[in-house]
Design an enzyme around this catalytic site. Sequence first.
Site, PDB file in Angstrom:
ATOM      1  N   CYS A  13       0.847  -1.101  -0.108  1.00  0.00           N
ATOM      2  CA  CYS A  13       0.079  -0.057  -0.096  1.00  0.00           C
ATOM      3  C   CYS A  13       0.896   1.255   0.101  1.00  0.00           C
ATOM      4  O   CYS A  13       2.232   1.243   0.080  1.00  0.00           O
ATOM      5  CB  CYS A  13      -0.881   0.029   1.223  1.00  0.00           C
ATOM      6  N   GLY A  39      -0.511   0.812  -5.225  1.00  0.00           N
ATOM      7  CA  GLY A  39      -1.666  -0.012  -4.843  1.00  0.00           C
ATOM      8  C   GLY A  39      -2.522   0.643  -5.858  1.00  0.00           C
ATOM      9  O   GLY A  39      -2.904   1.938  -5.961  1.00  0.00           O
ATOM     10  N   ASN A 113       0.274   1.011   5.768  1.00  0.00           N
ATOM     11  CA  ASN A 113       1.071   0.212   4.873  1.00  0.00           C
ATOM     12  C   ASN A 113       1.794  -0.779   5.666  1.00  0.00           C
ATOM     13  O   ASN A 113       2.713  -0.421   6.586  1.00  0.00           O
ATOM     14  CB  ASN A 113       2.034   1.291   4.058  1.00  0.00           C
ATOM     15  N   GLY A 114       1.752  -1.988   5.147  1.00  0.00           N
ATOM     16  CA  GLY A 114       2.593  -3.385   5.956  1.00  0.00           C
ATOM     17  C   GLY A 114       1.664  -4.427   6.299  1.00  0.00           C
ATOM     18  O   GLY A 114       0.113  -4.169   5.782  1.00  0.00           O
ATOM     19  N   TYR A 253      12.038  -4.009  -6.630  1.00  0.00           N
ATOM     20  CA  TYR A 253      11.065  -3.596  -7.327  1.00  0.00           C
ATOM     21  C   TYR A 253       9.945  -2.392  -7.177  1.00  0.00           C
ATOM     22  O   TYR A 253       9.440  -1.779  -7.964  1.00  0.00           O
ATOM     23  CB  TYR A 253      10.209  -4.923  -7.670  1.00  0.00           C
TER      24      TYR A 253
HETATM   25  P1  AMP Z   1       6.118 -14.029 -12.618  1.00  0.00           P
HETATM   26  O1  AMP Z   1       5.580 -14.138 -13.899  1.00  0.00           O
HETATM   27  O2  AMP Z   1       5.104 -14.697 -11.593  1.00  0.00           O
HETATM   28  O3  AMP Z   1       7.434 -14.645 -12.815  1.00  0.00           O
HETATM   29  O4  AMP Z   1       6.254 -12.391 -12.504  1.00  0.00           O
HETATM   30  C1  AMP Z   1       7.506 -11.821 -12.609  1.00  0.00           C
HETATM   31  C2  AMP Z   1       7.130 -10.284 -12.722  1.00  0.00           C
HETATM   32  O5  AMP Z   1       6.528  -9.776 -11.800  1.00  0.00           O
HETATM   33  C3  AMP Z   1       8.488  -9.491 -12.792  1.00  0.00           C
HETATM   34  O6  AMP Z   1       8.529  -8.830 -14.120  1.00  0.00           O
HETATM   35  C4  AMP Z   1       8.325  -8.418 -11.806  1.00  0.00           C
HETATM   36  O7  AMP Z   1       8.946  -7.332 -12.230  1.00  0.00           O
HETATM   37  C5  AMP Z   1       6.879  -8.503 -11.248  1.00  0.00           C
HETATM   38  N1  AMP Z   1       6.792  -8.644  -9.874  1.00  0.00           N
HETATM   39  C6  AMP Z   1       7.633  -9.137  -8.900  1.00  0.00           C
HETATM   40  N2  AMP Z   1       7.011  -8.899  -7.793  1.00  0.00           N
HETATM   41  C7  AMP Z   1       5.947  -8.425  -7.918  1.00  0.00           C
HETATM   42  C8  AMP Z   1       4.885  -8.076  -6.960  1.00  0.00           C
HETATM   43  N3  AMP Z   1       4.854  -8.253  -5.782  1.00  0.00           N
HETATM   44  N4  AMP Z   1       3.555  -7.700  -7.625  1.00  0.00           N
HETATM   45  C9  AMP Z   1       3.331  -7.339  -8.827  1.00  0.00           C
HETATM   46  N5  AMP Z   1       4.488  -7.871  -9.979  1.00  0.00           N
HETATM   47  C10 AMP Z   1       5.479  -8.069  -9.234  1.00  0.00           C
END
Ligand code: AMP
Length: 470
Positions: A13, A39, A113-114, A253
């Site tokens: 968040c 979010g 947030n958290g 990220y």
């Molecule tokens: P996946 O297809 O599940 O391996 O998703 C990998 C992609 O999701 C990468 O391009 C990351 O930038 C992105 N990603 C990593 N962590 C998150 C997160 N917590 N929420 C949304 N996207 C994420």
Amino acid sequence: MKEIPIFDVREECGVFGVFGHPEASNLTYLGLYALQHRGQEGAGICSTDGKSLYIEKSIGLVAEIFTERRLKRLPGFAAIGHNRYSTAGGSTLKNVQPLMATFSLGTIAIAHNGNLVNALELREVLEQEGAIFQSNSDTEVIVHLTAHSRAEGFHAKLVDALSRVSGAFSLLILREREMIAVRDPYGVRPLSLGTIDGAYVVSSETCAFDLIGAEYIRDVEPGEMVVISENGINSSRVLYSRKRAFCIFEFIYFARPDSFIFGGINVNEVRKALGKNLAKEAPVDADIVIPVPDSGMPSALGYAAESGIPFDLGLIRNHYVGRTFIEPKQSIRHFGVKIKLNPVKSILKGKRVVVVDDSIVRGTTSKKIVKMIRELGGAKEVHMRISSPRTIGPCFYGIDTPTRRELIASSHMVDEIRKYITADSLAYLSLEGLRASVPNPDDYCYACFTNDYPIPFPSEQTEQMELLFV
Ligand code: AMP
């Protein structure tokens, strides 16, 4: 067997607040706009004119929710706002924050947030004592604990409540005549303090200060409670921990590259350092380096700078894929990636390509991207480079990660993952390389890469967490 928890344990968040400004709710709206990446499920703003609290909140994006009419319904000199991330179970208005509650000491609004790790246990106790919960959000536990506390006065009640919760919380609380910012003693999520036109602002990230022209003063420190009122600002250390556990994934990220977090460190600089260290650890003979936009952009720049391989934009992202689009389920994920990304054939054709992304979670995205670059883009070789270590553990402190079983690296070796995503080579940044990319590396939580969780869970909670996350 106990019931599976109904709490949302997957909350990312953003929070923003302002005290002492005639345009408090407009500034909060802009602040939330800048924090939209934290979010996208719903947002809310609560304001005060010194006599009453006013609230507007909905499911949707900030710009969709807050029309001029709605903002006009938020008068006053102070406001707090919240952006909520889409979660697995709790996509309803009742979970959208700020949460408001009235009890013996008046009305409060709270934005969090958290994620708390002992919320379930505390909720059970509170319910046995007669508390009636309105939401599935762990944040409501803080409200009930505060209301139930026997300590004298609101601040002491709040501190008493916060000393009973465990986990990650960067909190903003609004009362009729004051705004309170508190951060958990580990400092898991960022929280910054700034100033504009003599007023105080608090934000999850400093990118929100830039938009409204506020000046960054400092972070709200781990364990610190800042009370802002017409008497000015009052700070006290109220919660203690021997260690810090800043979330390293904010740098990898989650946070925006233009933000300065965890003591004023620029996110973009860290991401570039991740890419540089990755290039040192995992070089490859190639013709071009391309990022997976937007998440891989700064680290791909770092990788290209360090390796001397030219950088190019071989994948183009459609930035207008919004929530009007039906979010694809696992079975049609391929389509989901195509709608977001398209390869640039003139850049990729016949080339040996290094593709840089920040992380692999399930592996689905990388698999589609490699296929797309090779088959549609015409690349000769595709070398995947990931600017973080293997994601092997779910986050219990507020980053939305799937269950451990769904994390491809929790059960597969690097070469198995390489085969799955059909890359010619695959390399992740090492934990040492990650630690070398930030100052004071011991101050961070690396649990998603190590399974070493710095904030312990209550034992009963652990069992239930395991049901959810194994
Ligand atoms: P996946 O297809 O599940 O391996 O998703 C990998 C992609 O999701 C990468 O391009 C990351 O930038 C992105 N990603 C990593 N962590 C998150 C997160 N917590 N929420 C949304 N996207 C994420």
